[in-house]
Design a protein around this motif. Sequence first.
Motif, mmCIF file in Angstrom:
data_model
loop_
_atom_site.group_PDB
_atom_site.id
_atom_site.type_symbol
_atom_site.label_atom_id
_atom_site.label_comp_id
_atom_site.label_asym_id
_atom_site.label_seq_id
_atom_site.Cartn_x
_atom_site.Cartn_y
_atom_site.Cartn_z
ATOM 1 N N PRO A 101 2.519 3.822 -7.165
ATOM 2 C CA PRO A 101 1.167 3.872 -6.607
ATOM 3 C C PRO A 101 0.760 2.531 -6.003
ATOM 4 N N GLY A 102 0.351 2.550 -4.739
ATOM 5 C CA GLY A 102 -0.047 1.326 -4.073
ATOM 6 C C GLY A 102 1.091 0.499 -3.525
ATOM 7 N N GLU A 123 -6.672 2.196 1.626
ATOM 8 C CA GLU A 123 -6.092 3.090 0.620
ATOM 9 C C GLU A 123 -7.031 3.260 -0.572
ATOM 10 N N ARG A 124 -7.670 2.188 -0.969
ATOM 11 C CA ARG A 124 -8.588 2.272 -2.097
ATOM 12 C C ARG A 124 -9.813 3.123 -1.785
ATOM 13 N N LEU A 145 -4.045 2.794 -8.874
ATOM 14 C CA LEU A 145 -3.575 1.691 -8.041
ATOM 15 C C LEU A 145 -3.607 0.381 -8.818
ATOM 16 N N TYR A 178 0.869 -1.181 0.000
ATOM 17 C CA TYR A 178 0.000 0.000 0.000
ATOM 18 C C TYR A 178 0.901 1.224 0.000
ATOM 19 N N GLY A 179 0.311 2.385 -0.274
ATOM 20 C CA GLY A 179 1.104 3.561 -0.562
ATOM 21 C C GLY A 179 1.780 4.215 0.633
#
Length: 331
Positions: free
Chosen positions: A140-141, A185-186, A235, A27-28
């Motif tokens: 990203p991600g 995160e999403r 992502l 995750y970011g």
Amino acid sequence: MERKPPYISEIDDPSYTKLMGNREIPYGYEVLIENLMDPAHVPYAHYGIMQMQQPKNRVKADREGGRPLELIIERLDINGFEADQDERSRSKFFPPCVFYAYTDSMVDQTNGSASSAGTKKKTSVQRKFSLVFICVPVSPGNSRLIWTFPRNFGLWIDKVVPRWMFHVGQNLILDSDLYLLHIEERKIIDAGPTNWQKACFVPTKSDALVVGFRKWLNRYAGGQVDWRGKYSGALPPTPPREQLMDRYRSHVVNCRSCSVAYKGLNVLEVVLQVASVASIGIVAAVKQGAMSAAARTTIVLLAVLFYASSRWLAHFIYKNFHYHDYSHALR
């Protein structure tokens, strides 16, 4: 001469032990660093894994060990911010990548200098412990976490306990809320980076550092990482859970201590299996009457023990070096 940040001084200080590690995180950077800044989630997201320090003011904790926390940000500008939790616990954010938290406590010792009366004076030394997290955006991600925990006490522990054993525990902590943060995160991206508060509810004083980081990010960094055209910002798709939480790819291959331990334990597993088969072969090859019943029974029991040990070791290797799931519903 420019003064070094305190965490650099501690890392360079030979009187401190430095427990270090690194990990690829699915995750970011933004979610990674704000999660490390949030002490309030620890009793819940890491329930049963991390021991919670009992407060001295006798504040009543809930079933999981959570209690009210008052975090106060003293200053916030382009150079980051400082925060205060109590008289001994403080933290600093050195943008864009470093979060530093530290505690001080006084401990009395009786082996000080000798007095004129021939007795030793009672002296005080300061025990110091720090957490240094370096959070690096990768794509990203995806991000990379590098950590070190300098301290000036208990130095003998790191000389006795192999580093990979510490990493097993640290990876377990990171994995216990990894899937939750991957999904979080999403949800934040869906709301928009500058509207993160629509996806997150942060009403209490314990959320002060998370709110402070998001304020800094929005005010001085445009609310998200600037990839300078290298990435679109989208992502990547979520892989299967076992692949998402694969420790071997995210840590073991890049860690010398864990890699050596992984290879050694796999060799030991094979040795145990060979010993089990060889023991059975010896019993089968020896003629009836050439070996006492007690010796035959002993060898068979050893074969069973070797086999059981190899199966346990295989499970240990998989659970600690490949995949260890964590279900919050079962805690």
